[in-house]
Design an enzyme around this catalytic site. Structure first.
Site, PDB file in Angstrom:
ATOM      1  N   LYS A 175       0.851  -1.182   0.000  1.00 14.72           N
ATOM      2  CA  LYS A 175       0.000   0.000   0.000  1.00 14.72           C
ATOM      3  C   LYS A 175       0.891   1.238   0.000  1.00 14.72           C
ATOM      4  O   LYS A 175       1.401   1.670   1.030  1.00 14.72           O
ATOM      5  CB  LYS A 175      -0.920   0.020   1.230  1.00 14.72           C
ATOM      6  CG  LYS A 175      -1.935   1.131   1.158  1.00 14.72           C
ATOM      7  CD  LYS A 175      -2.026   1.825   2.486  1.00 14.72           C
ATOM      8  CE  LYS A 175      -2.024   3.276   2.609  1.00 14.72           C
ATOM      9  NZ  LYS A 175      -1.942   4.211   1.578  1.00 14.72           N
ATOM     10  N   GLY A 229       4.968   8.498   9.634  1.00 15.21           N
ATOM     11  CA  GLY A 229       5.055   9.339  10.827  1.00 15.21           C
ATOM     12  C   GLY A 229       4.819   8.568  12.123  1.00 15.21           C
ATOM     13  O   GLY A 229       4.225   7.481  12.118  1.00 15.21           O
ATOM     14  N   ILE A 230       5.271   9.157  13.240  1.00  9.81           N
ATOM     15  CA  ILE A 230       5.171   8.496  14.554  1.00  9.81           C
ATOM     16  C   ILE A 230       3.724   8.229  14.944  1.00  9.81           C
ATOM     17  O   ILE A 230       3.376   7.140  15.409  1.00  9.81           O
ATOM     18  CB  ILE A 230       5.839   9.353  15.656  1.00  9.81           C
ATOM     19  CG1 ILE A 230       7.359   9.263  15.531  1.00  9.81           C
ATOM     20  CG2 ILE A 230       5.420   8.902  17.035  1.00  9.81           C
ATOM     21  CD1 ILE A 230       8.103   9.913  16.681  1.00  9.81           C
ATOM     22  N   THR A 232       1.047   7.800  13.123  1.00  8.74           N
ATOM     23  CA  THR A 232       0.473   6.680  12.360  1.00  8.74           C
ATOM     24  C   THR A 232       1.087   5.362  12.830  1.00  8.74           C
ATOM     25  O   THR A 232       0.380   4.354  12.960  1.00  8.74           O
ATOM     26  CB  THR A 232       0.743   6.861  10.850  1.00  8.74           C
ATOM     27  OG1 THR A 232       0.537   8.224  10.488  1.00  8.74           O
ATOM     28  CG2 THR A 232      -0.159   5.977  10.022  1.00  8.74           C
ATOM     29  N   GLU A 250       9.393   2.056  10.655  1.00  8.85           N
ATOM     30  CA  GLU A 250      10.435   3.045  10.339  1.00  8.85           C
ATOM     31  C   GLU A 250       9.763   4.409  10.429  1.00  8.85           C
ATOM     32  O   GLU A 250       8.979   4.773   9.546  1.00  8.85           O
ATOM     33  CB  GLU A 250      10.956   2.833   8.911  1.00  8.85           C
ATOM     34  CG  GLU A 250      11.736   1.561   8.708  1.00  8.85           C
ATOM     35  CD  GLU A 250      13.102   1.578   9.369  1.00  8.85           C
ATOM     36  OE1 GLU A 250      13.572   2.663   9.775  1.00  8.85           O
ATOM     37  OE2 GLU A 250      13.690   0.502   9.498  1.00  8.85           O
ATOM     38  N   CYS A 284      13.626  11.461   6.008  1.00 11.20           N
ATOM     39  CA  CYS A 284      13.547  11.115   7.427  1.00 11.20           C
ATOM     40  C   CYS A 284      14.878  11.339   8.128  1.00 11.20           C
ATOM     41  O   CYS A 284      14.920  11.632   9.307  1.00 11.20           O
ATOM     42  CB  CYS A 284      13.093   9.678   7.586  1.00 11.20           C
ATOM     43  SG  CYS A 284      14.098   8.534   6.641  1.00 11.20           S
ATOM     44  N   GLU A 385       9.877  17.274  13.833  1.00  8.05           N
ATOM     45  CA  GLU A 385      10.308  17.007  12.464  1.00  8.05           C
ATOM     46  C   GLU A 385       9.550  17.948  11.531  1.00  8.05           C
ATOM     47  O   GLU A 385       8.348  17.794  11.324  1.00  8.05           O
ATOM     48  CB  GLU A 385       9.973  15.547  12.129  1.00  8.05           C
ATOM     49  CG  GLU A 385      10.505  15.086  10.806  1.00  8.05           C
ATOM     50  CD  GLU A 385      10.056  13.664  10.471  1.00  8.05           C
ATOM     51  OE1 GLU A 385       8.894  13.296  10.758  1.00  8.05           O
ATOM     52  OE2 GLU A 385      10.868  12.923   9.916  1.00  8.05           O
TER      53      GLU A 385
END
Ligand code: NAD
Length: 494
Positions: A175, A229-230, A232, A250, A284, A385
């Protein structure tokens, strides 16, 4: 105009609902493609296909060397279609074609590497403490793998997951990010051309809250691998409890780039730019948190500003363009929103900090290269970030101080530092709490070495041989050649 489809159980299909999504070129907001907008229903169909393809055992029991051969073939097709893939990636993301060509070369290398690893692990013989026995440890594929990837490196991030999963004998539902699906569609076409068995590779397009959520929650998915992202990542981790599926994450990074007084000034300066401005800072591992020692601070800031003023923004397809746009209107607004907060917190924006006034660039989602000085580690602009072409500068005096400040973050993806002192290289590389530490370099990664984060930057590792192991289960097989009865139970009659 490109018209895409999803790939489920060996067929190219539209979404069950018939809904579609327009894909926007971030350079000028033109519509470049229309693709199906999948939902939970489409994801469920793909999971069913991947489940059946795994459970029939055909792919998992294909000799590892033959699996490797097919994965290698995919690498060759990616190389054959490198230019087309690079152009699709640049259309979708806005990054320069030159950068996308690099990505495609990396991606072909990733498939080659995991193809080569496929048949290298023959298991392990254990020194069994039981006489006349054999004890072996083997690795087997995990099963159905859901693979959710982000928009910043659409095909590269997908390849980090797809290549090892296939090499290890798993079946896959990919996905990609709903806003950058084009190269995932193309690489799935190449996988079809390679001839992977039906149902082994599936592609579902659509929003995370639908397709991604179904993949994370489904009890028929054995492993969920996510890059993004963190917030999610945390949602996915919670959803994965449904069947205690394996989770690989990741996540984001806020990565310090530390320059000591004794560093090679000119090289460190050049890399301070490389560390951030690839893909307009949407990396990232961007070295967006620049930390300068007192002795060079002022001269470095001045020289950096002079170089940043010359960065050429424009279409990724123009030869002299150095930096493209941000990915979307929402993301541009997010990056922009950090500027007043930084000023309020006491930082100084000495360059950029706004959208460009140039007419051509106003068509797209451009943001000027931005330099913010007088920062301190407690500021939001330093801790969060930003994911844009923005460098914050902090001043430090001692090694001990900078290590403490650099580690003062919820992130732990990567860090770099510049020095000529070999003893400091040893001390600081050990003291920094990050998954990758670069000494006198920045943003180097290669498929042979593991990649992943400490702390909230992730869980598990991709790439390297551990990247393949993530896609395996470990099984201990014990065989006794001379079993004797134990006669513990029901023998003496009480
Ligand atoms: P994101 O978290 O918004 O989305 C990533 C993917 O997750 C997309 O495919 C999205 O559709 C999907 N998703 C969204 N909500 C979901 C849900 N509820 N359930 C399941 N899936 C869901 O991230 P993004 O904005 O696309 O990417 C940027 C982030 O990715 C940054 O934080 C960046 O640092 C991170 N990133 C990390 C690495 C790494 O190697 N650590 C590499 C690239 C990007």
């Amino acid at each position: 105009m490109i018209k895409g489809k999803m790939f489920i159980n060996g067929s190219w299909v539209d979404s069950v609902s018939g809904k579609t999504r327009e894909i926007i070129n971030p350079y000028d907001q033109s519509v470049i493609a229309v693709v199906p907008e999948g939902s939970r229903e489409d994801a469920a169909l793909a999971i069913k296909a991947a489940r059946a393809a795994f459970d029939n055992g055909k792919w998992a029991s294909t000799p590892a060397c033959d699996r490797g051969r097919l994965v290698y073939k995919l690498a060759e097709l990616i190389e054959r279609d490198r230019e087309e893939l690079a152009e699709l990636e640049s259309l979708d993301t806005g990054k320069t074609v030159e950068e996308s060509r690099w990505d495609m070369d990396d991606i072909a290398g990733i498939f080659r590497y995991f193809a080569g690893l496929a048949d290298k692990d023959g298991g392990e013989v254990i020194a069994s403490p039981v006489p006349d026995s054999a004890s072996v440890v083997v690795r087997e594929p995990v099963g159905v793998c859901g693979q959710i990837s982000p928009w910043n490196y659409p095909l590269l991030q997908a390849a980090w997951k797809l290549a090892p999963a296939l090499a290890a004998g798993n079946t896959v539902v990919m996905k990609p990010s709903e806003i950058t699906p084009l190269t995932a569609i193309k690489v799935t076409q190449l996988a079809e051309e390679c001839g992977f068995p039906q149902g082994v590779v599936n592609l579902v397009l659509g929003p995370g809250a639908e397709v991604g959520a179904e993949l994370s929650e489904s009890v028929d998915v054995d492993l969920i691998s996510f890059t993004g992202g963190i917030a999610t990542g945390k949602t996915i981790m919670r959803a994965a409890t449904s069947n205690v599926k394996k989770v690989a994450l990741e996540l984001g990074g806020k990565n310090p780039n530390i320059i000591f007084d004794d560093a090679d000034f000119d090289v460190a300066l050049d890399y301070a730019l490389n560390a951030v401005f690839f893909h307009a800072g949407q990396i990232c591992s961007a070295g967006a948190r620049l930390m300068l020692q007192g002795g060079i601070h002022d001269r470095f800031v001045e020289a950096l500003k002079a170089r940043m003023e010359k960065i050429v923004m424009g279409s990724g397809f123009k030869k002299n363009t150095e930096m493209g746009p941000l990915i979307s209107a929402e993301h541009l607004a997010k990056v922009e929103s950090y500027m007043p907060v930084a000023v309020q917190d006491g930082a100084k924006i000495i360059l950029g900090g706004k959208r460009p006034s140039n007419r051509e660039l106003q068509k797209g989602f451009f943001f000027e290269p931005t330099l913010i000085t007088d920062c301190s580690s407690d500021m939001k602009i330093v801790q969060e970030e930003v994911f844009g072409p923005v460098i914050t500068v902090e001043r430090f005096q001692t090694e001990e101080e900078v290590v403490r400040l650099a580690n003062d973050t919820i992130y732990g993806l990567s860090a770099g530092f510049w020095t000529r002192d070999p003893e400091r290289m040893e001390r600081v590389s050990r003291a920094l709490k990050f998954g990758t530490v670069w000494i006198n370099d920045f943003n180097v990664y290669f498929v042979q070495a593991p990649w992943g984060g400490y702390k909230q930057s992730g869980l598990g590792r991709e790439l390297g041989h551990v990247g393949l192991e993530e896609y395996t289960e470990v099984k201990h097989i014990f065989k006794n050649y001379s079993t004797k009865a134990l006669n513990w139970f029901g023998v003496s009659g009480g």
